[in-house]
Design a protein around this motif. Structure first.
Motif, PDB file in Angstrom:
ATOM      1  N   GLY A 186      59.023  46.612  81.294  1.00 42.61           N
ATOM      2  CA  GLY A 186      58.712  45.175  81.778  1.00 42.61           C
ATOM      3  C   GLY A 186      58.104  45.078  83.045  1.00 42.61           C
ATOM      4  O   GLY A 186      57.871  44.027  83.509  1.00 42.61           O
ATOM      5  N   CYS A 187      57.506  46.371  83.606  1.00 48.27           N
ATOM      6  CA  CYS A 187      57.094  46.002  85.126  1.00 48.27           C
ATOM      7  C   CYS A 187      55.495  46.089  85.019  1.00 48.27           C
ATOM      8  O   CYS A 187      54.658  45.521  86.017  1.00 48.27           O
ATOM      9  CB  CYS A 187      57.211  47.235  85.971  1.00 48.27           C
ATOM     10  N   GLY A 188      54.936  45.846  83.976  1.00 47.82           N
ATOM     11  CA  GLY A 188      53.559  45.374  83.686  1.00 47.82           C
ATOM     12  C   GLY A 188      52.612  46.399  83.611  1.00 47.82           C
ATOM     13  O   GLY A 188      51.317  46.093  83.560  1.00 47.82           O
ATOM     14  N   LYS A 189      52.908  47.577  83.160  1.00 45.46           N
ATOM     15  CA  LYS A 189      52.087  48.510  82.773  1.00 45.46           C
ATOM     16  C   LYS A 189      51.387  48.558  81.528  1.00 45.46           C
ATOM     17  O   LYS A 189      50.005  48.726  81.667  1.00 45.46           O
ATOM     18  CB  LYS A 189      52.636  50.031  82.378  1.00 45.46           C
ATOM     19  N   THR A 190      51.562  48.039  80.397  1.00 42.22           N
ATOM     20  CA  THR A 190      50.786  47.805  79.152  1.00 42.22           C
ATOM     21  C   THR A 190      49.881  46.718  79.531  1.00 42.22           C
ATOM     22  O   THR A 190      48.874  46.749  79.008  1.00 42.22           O
ATOM     23  CB  THR A 190      51.861  47.589  78.122  1.00 42.22           C
ATOM     24  N   THR A 191      50.405  45.720  80.090  1.00 45.18           N
ATOM     25  CA  THR A 191      49.480  44.566  80.306  1.00 45.18           C
ATOM     26  C   THR A 191      48.055  44.885  81.233  1.00 45.18           C
ATOM     27  O   THR A 191      47.180  44.572  80.862  1.00 45.18           O
ATOM     28  CB  THR A 191      50.211  43.438  81.221  1.00 45.18           C
ATOM     29  N   ALA A 214      53.175  39.054  84.563  1.00 42.72           N
ATOM     30  CA  ALA A 214      53.389  40.052  84.086  1.00 42.72           C
ATOM     31  C   ALA A 214      52.626  41.374  85.119  1.00 42.72           C
ATOM     32  O   ALA A 214      53.201  42.065  85.575  1.00 42.72           O
ATOM     33  CB  ALA A 214      52.604  40.219  82.966  1.00 42.72           C
TER      34      ALA A 214
END
Ligand SMILES: Nc1ncnc2c1ncn2[C@@H]1O[C@H](COP(=O)(O)OP(=O)(O)O)[C@@H](O)[C@H]1O
Ligand SMILES: [Mg+2]
Length: 357
Positions: free
Chosen positions: A39-44, A18
């Motif tokens: 889906g690019c990993g911002k929230t993670t 992620a």
């Protein structure tokens, strides 16, 4: 003061990576926007900063101290989520002070902060209402208030406005800006909306596929994209991006596609021949009356009031777009000449990397 450092930060979910080895320093008081497609990993990334996800590898430092093992509540961070899950059976005031009650802050102090924060986000008139009686914009303000009231050193906001309609989004965007000015705290704001990023950020961090692809001020990102991806992501209407081929011809260089042939400026004379993309922003396209050169016919004319968008059909999927000022008298079907100032051209190679002169 509060400085956030991410060092080689990585998160894997099974075989999904992620976030890939992210390095980022967020300065005290900075308004950082992490932006990129879904889906690019911002929230993670944000959830790792907050302490809701354990990194697979790497470090998170707050003011120089590694906090990987600290519980979220011990990180002095305030988080605002996209869905603002308020307690439905508590009124607005009780929703806002809930966190303070948990922290056993004394009653008088709770009242003082509640009043201060409700004035700050302009919801004083809502305090006795139930969440179900509040509109989407009001609920979002309440969610902001609920975080503000805990007086964290840093704010982490995950698409806080994405559930609102366009007008409310603009209004609350201005509000976020004002809050940042007033509080002088560090804001890390996540969005997939390029316009939000452009208008709010001191510094934009563009992500794609779990990686940072470019960082810089909004102007820097807009006027100096490092790749096709970044060039395409920022700007509305988007940059015209035309697939074609670069070639050298007797000392000069040119770009050729099925619909356009463009002589490239002197500084590109040694360009590597081969497939690539030519880019020009709609506002940089010069449109002039037919005057003996190559002409093409205007397709759709879209007056926006201050400017007018002119569309040109090409063989590409997206029409070619030019913006002209005012409501100049352009008509659909009219033949015009298009030209592209050399210093506003963007060239990309077959991998999508920017070709520099
Ligand atoms: N809890 C999870 N379990 C498995 N995969 C996840 C989980 N959370 C996120 N992912 C995956 O990690 C990637 C990044 O997700 P996310 O950080 O939510 O992206 P963004 O916020 O930029 O839309 C996506 O491929 C997503 O499917
Ligand atoms: Mg997200």
């Amino acid at each position: 003061m509060s400085r956030i450092e991410l060092k080689n930060l990585r998160k894997e979910y099974g075989s999904t990576v992620a976030v890939k080895n992210l390095d980022l320093v967020i300065e005290d008081g900075e308004f950082i926007v992490l932006v990129g497609p879904s889906g690019c990993g911002k929230t993670t990334t944000l959830r790792m900063i907050a302490g809701f996800e354990d990194p697979t590898a790497g470090e998170i430092r707050l003011d120089g101290t590694v906090v990987n093992d600290l519980e979220p509540r011990d990180r002095d961070l305030g988080m605002v989520f996209q869905s603002h899950a308020l307690f439905p059976h508590k009124n607005v005031a009780d929703n806002i002070v809930f966190g303070l009650r948990m922290q056993k802050v004394d009653k008088e102090e709770q009242r003082r902060r509640l009043q201060e924060v409700s004035e700050l986000v302009r919801i004083s008139h809502l305090l006795t209402k139930m969440p179900a009686q509040c509109s989407g914009g009001e609920s979002q303000r309440i969610a902001l208030a609920r975080t503000l009231v805990t007086e964290p050193s840093n704010f982490l906001l995950d698409e806080p406005l994405s559930s609102l309609d366009a007008k409310l989004r603009r209004e609350l965007r201005a509000e976020c800006d004002r809050l940042h000015e007033q509080l002088q705290k560090t804001f890390v704001y996540v969005t997939h909306d390029q316009e939000e990023a452009m208008t709010l950020a001191d510094r934009i961090v563009v992500m794609d596929g779990g990686e940072i692809v470019q960082m810089g001020s909004p102007i820097d990102i807009y006027s100096n994209p490092v790749s096709y991806f970044v060039a395409d992501f920022f700007g509305n209407p988007a940059m015209n991006l035309i697939e074609g081929e670069f070639s050298q011809n007797g000392g000069g260089a040119e770009f050729k596609s099925s619909s356009f042939t463009v002589s490239l400026p002197e500084e590109y004379k040694n360009i590597a021949p081969g497939k690539g993309t030519f880019g020009i922003r709609p506002e940089n396209v010069l449109v002039s009356k037919a005057n003996g050169g190559d002409t093409r016919n205007i397709g759709l004319v879209e007056p926006l009031g201050k400017d007018t968008l002119l569309y040109f059909e090409t063989t590409a999927e997206r029409p070619f777009v030019a913006i002209v000022e005012g409501t100049e008298n352009h008509k659909s079907g009219e033949p015009v000449e298009l030209s592209f100032p050399g210093n506003n051209m963007f060239l990309f190679d077959a991998n999508g990397d920017r070709i520099r002169a």
